[in-house]
Design a protein around this motif. Structure first.
Motif, PDB file in Angstrom:
ATOM      1  N   LYS A  47       0.902  -1.175  -0.130  1.00  0.00           N
ATOM      2  CA  LYS A  47       0.014   0.024   0.041  1.00  0.00           C
ATOM      3  C   LYS A  47       0.967   1.182  -0.009  1.00  0.00           C
ATOM      4  CE  LYS A  47      -3.605  -2.328   2.736  1.00  0.00           C
ATOM      5  NZ  LYS A  47      -3.577  -2.706   3.951  1.00  0.00           N
ATOM      6  N   PRO A  48       0.433   2.259  -0.676  1.00  0.00           N
ATOM      7  CA  PRO A  48       1.187   3.342  -0.555  1.00  0.00           C
ATOM      8  C   PRO A  48       1.708   3.854   0.983  1.00  0.00           C
ATOM      9  CG  PRO A  48      -0.590   3.645  -2.135  1.00  0.00           C
ATOM     10  CD  PRO A  48      -0.646   2.498  -1.350  1.00  0.00           C
ATOM     11  N   GLY A  49       3.069   4.221   0.923  1.00  0.00           N
ATOM     12  CA  GLY A  49       3.683   4.670   2.316  1.00  0.00           C
ATOM     13  C   GLY A  49       3.593   3.565   3.451  1.00  0.00           C
ATOM     14  N   GLN A  50       3.241   2.274   3.091  1.00  0.00           N
ATOM     15  CA  GLN A  50       3.028   1.196   4.072  1.00  0.00           C
ATOM     16  C   GLN A  50       4.271   1.065   4.776  1.00  0.00           C
ATOM     17  OE1 GLN A  50       1.767  -2.320   2.525  1.00  0.00           O
ATOM     18  NE2 GLN A  50       1.165  -3.303   4.731  1.00  0.00           N
ATOM     19  N   ARG A  51       4.533   1.135   6.105  1.00  0.00           N
ATOM     20  CA  ARG A  51       5.393   0.582   7.023  1.00  0.00           C
ATOM     21  C   ARG A  51       6.199  -0.737   6.746  1.00  0.00           C
ATOM     22  NH1 ARG A  51       6.354   3.517  11.619  1.00  0.00           N
ATOM     23  NH2 ARG A  51       6.286   1.823  13.039  1.00  0.00           N
ATOM     24  N   ARG A  80      10.822   0.345  -2.018  1.00  0.00           N
ATOM     25  CA  ARG A  80      10.514   1.791  -2.025  1.00  0.00           C
ATOM     26  C   ARG A  80      10.000   1.980  -3.515  1.00  0.00           C
ATOM     27  NH1 ARG A  80      16.301   3.709   1.011  1.00  0.00           N
ATOM     28  NH2 ARG A  80      15.441   3.794   2.979  1.00  0.00           N
ATOM     29  N   GLY A 120       6.435   1.438  -3.341  1.00  0.00           N
ATOM     30  CA  GLY A 120       5.634   2.407  -2.650  1.00  0.00           C
ATOM     31  C   GLY A 120       5.774   2.338  -1.151  1.00  0.00           C
ATOM     32  N   GLY A 121       6.417   1.277  -0.870  1.00  0.00           N
ATOM     33  CA  GLY A 121       6.641   0.940   0.707  1.00  0.00           C
ATOM     34  C   GLY A 121       7.544   1.774   1.432  1.00  0.00           C
ATOM     35  N   HIS A 122       7.390   1.942   2.737  1.00  0.00           N
ATOM     36  CA  HIS A 122       8.315   2.834   3.533  1.00  0.00           C
ATOM     37  C   HIS A 122       9.109   1.871   4.334  1.00  0.00           C
ATOM     38  CE1 HIS A 122       9.785   5.728   6.263  1.00  0.00           C
ATOM     39  NE2 HIS A 122       8.942   5.415   7.285  1.00  0.00           N
ATOM     40  N   VAL A 167      10.919   1.094   7.282  1.00  0.00           N
ATOM     41  CA  VAL A 167      11.188   1.724   8.671  1.00  0.00           C
ATOM     42  C   VAL A 167      12.658   1.297   9.249  1.00  0.00           C
ATOM     43  CG1 VAL A 167      10.345   1.878  11.205  1.00  0.00           C
ATOM     44  CG2 VAL A 167       8.563   1.782   9.073  1.00  0.00           C
TER      45      VAL A 167
END
Ligand SMILES: O=P(O)(O)OC[C@H]1O[C@H](OP(=O)(O)OP(=O)(O)O)[C@H](O)[C@@H]1O
Ligand SMILES: O=C(O)c1cc(=O)[nH]c(=O)[nH]1
Length: 170
Positions: free
Chosen positions: A107-111, A133, A136-138, A140
């Motif tokens: 999901k966009p920005g998913q941790r 990245r 769309g993943g973040h 952490v």
């Protein structure tokens, strides 16, 4: 779990090998940590991953998705996700490049927590993180059972946890 305890788990599993080994990076080493042999015992895998998952939670809180690079990262990624009550997916090489297949998506920005079995040069980790990245993943944080990247008599550290943007040259 400290470094000596982790390495003792490898010794107990017959997974701390000495000889002459060609690592996947092309480096030669007198030591090989055979993670698959450690992870073949689900109880041992759970013990190691419970300790590492606790450190992830302590430093970064809940992270809902674990991504690992196939093949070596798959079992440890799955067990880390089980311990963290997260989902587990993996990237695999398609024409030499890591990609998500099998309907896996971010999901966009998913941790995301990136999990490896062993880090030596960090190349696989860096490529895995770049793929997350790009999807769309973040990322952490990143974690591995064995970190060989810092020297340390050929064994390096153990059960390493590091931010995705620092440490281990990632
Ligand atoms: O830090 P690095 O120098 O990248 O080395 C570590 C990587 O090497 C191994 O995988 P390998 O490339 O042998 O593929 P496999 O997972 O399919 O065994 C291991 O599972 C790591 O992914
Ligand atoms: O660098 C590697 O490929 C590597 C080193 C090691 O000790 N164990 C392993 O499974 N892979």
């Amino acid at each position: 779990m400290d470094r000596d305890t982790v390495l003792q788990e490898f010794r107990n599993a017959g997974a701390l090998l000495e000889g002459h080994f060609l690592l996947s990076s092309g480096l030669h080493s007198p030591v090989y940590l055979q993670c698959a042999r450690v992870l073949m015992d689900p109880v041992r895998a759970a013990r190691l991953c419970a300790a590492l998952a606790q450190r992830v939670r302590d430093h970064y809180g809940e992270i809902p998705l674990v991504v690992s690079p196939a093949m070596g990262g798959v079992i440890v990624g799955y067990e880390m996700a089980r311990q963290m009550r997260a989902d587990s997916v993996f990237v695999e090489r398609v024409a030499g490049k890591f990609a998500f297949r099998r309907g896996f998506a971010m999901k966009p920005g998913q941790r995301v927590l990136m999990v490896e079995d062993v880090v030596t040069t960090g190349l696989s980790s860096r490529e895995c993180i770049a793929t997350i990245r790009a999807s769309g993943g973040h990322v952490v944080a990143a974690a591995c059972l064995i970190d060989r990247s810092g020297g340390g008599g050929g064994c390096g550290g153990a059960s390493h946890l590091f931010g995705a943007d620092h440490g281990t040259g990632l």
